[in-house]
Design a protein around this motif. Structure first.
Motif, PDB file in Angstrom:
ATOM      1  N   SER A 146       0.858  -1.112  -0.048  1.00 48.40           N
ATOM      2  CA  SER A 146      -0.134   0.059   0.102  1.00 48.40           C
ATOM      3  C   SER A 146       1.199   1.224  -0.007  1.00 48.40           C
ATOM      4  O   SER A 146       0.482   2.144  -0.635  1.00 48.40           O
ATOM      5  N   GLU A 192       1.333   4.123  -2.811  1.00 48.67           N
ATOM      6  CA  GLU A 192       1.248   5.667  -2.663  1.00 48.67           C
ATOM      7  C   GLU A 192       2.425   6.367  -3.257  1.00 48.67           C
ATOM      8  O   GLU A 192       2.473   7.347  -3.725  1.00 48.67           O
ATOM      9  N   ARG A 242       2.334   6.325  -7.044  1.00 44.48           N
ATOM     10  CA  ARG A 242       1.200   7.421  -7.403  1.00 44.48           C
ATOM     11  C   ARG A 242       1.526   8.762  -7.200  1.00 44.48           C
ATOM     12  O   ARG A 242       1.354   9.698  -7.848  1.00 44.48           O
ATOM     13  N   THR A 289       1.936   1.706  -9.937  1.00 41.43           N
ATOM     14  CA  THR A 289       1.122   1.847  -9.065  1.00 41.43           C
ATOM     15  C   THR A 289      -0.042   0.724  -9.016  1.00 41.43           C
ATOM     16  O   THR A 289      -0.244  -0.086  -7.981  1.00 41.43           O
ATOM     17  N   ALA A 296      -7.601   4.316  -4.699  1.00 42.31           N
ATOM     18  CA  ALA A 296      -6.409   4.889  -5.422  1.00 42.31           C
ATOM     19  C   ALA A 296      -6.809   4.323  -6.889  1.00 42.31           C
ATOM     20  O   ALA A 296      -6.385   5.248  -7.850  1.00 42.31           O
TER      21      ALA A 296
END
Length: 161
Positions: free
Chosen positions: A112, A116, A119, A127, A157
């Protein structure tokens, strides 16, 4: 023999490697982690990283994989908090490599955070790769709240991309 008027010298203390390791673990868990948590809540990420770097080195040297992964994730979160996703990925690397090797529920957090980071760097493909790995790790979790949180994060996301 002690010189006149001087107390006798204290016997030299010898600590075993295991005692040194246990004291280091105690210090990280009872002193460093609470301090890092407080600094992060105050937005003092650079200070938190300073505390974490020494602890990561200790955990690595003591072969404490789980602790090292947790510290790596915290280090990455700090760098993300400072707006430095490249440094965050570097800090995350030990935990992310372990997550990629072993998978499972313990891989949720590293994947996770990696998602991030990618991204924030604008790399949609990497991502997505991390989000897929996150969903796979979540599928192996027996903790419903952890599973729901990971799936929510992945969904948000993906929606934002």
């Amino acid at each position: 023999p002690a010189a006149a008027g001087q107390p006798p010298a204290a016997p030299e203390q010898k600590y075993t490697p295991e005692q040194i390791k246990q004291e280091g673990l105690r210090r990280v868990n009872q002193e460093v982690l609470p301090e890092v948590g407080a600094l992060m809540r105050e937005g003092k990420f650079a200070e938190a990283v300073e505390h974490l770097e020494e602890s990561v080195a200790f955990a690595s040297g003591a072969d404490e994989r789980e602790l090292m992964d947790a510290l790596s994730c915290l280090t990455a979160r700090c760098y993300l908090g400072m707006g430095k996703p490249k440094e965050a990925l570097q800090g995350l690397n030990p935990a992310l490599m372990q997550a990629r090797r072993n998978g499972g529920p313990s891989a949720i957090k590293p994947h996770s955070i990696a998602a991030e980071c990618f991204r924030a760097l604008g790399d949609a493909e990497k991502t997505r790769v991390e989000l897929r790995a996150l969903v796979e790790a979540a599928a192996e979790s027996t903790d419903e709240a952890e599973q729901a949180g990971a799936l929510l994060l992945a969904g948000v996301a993906l929606f934002d991309m």
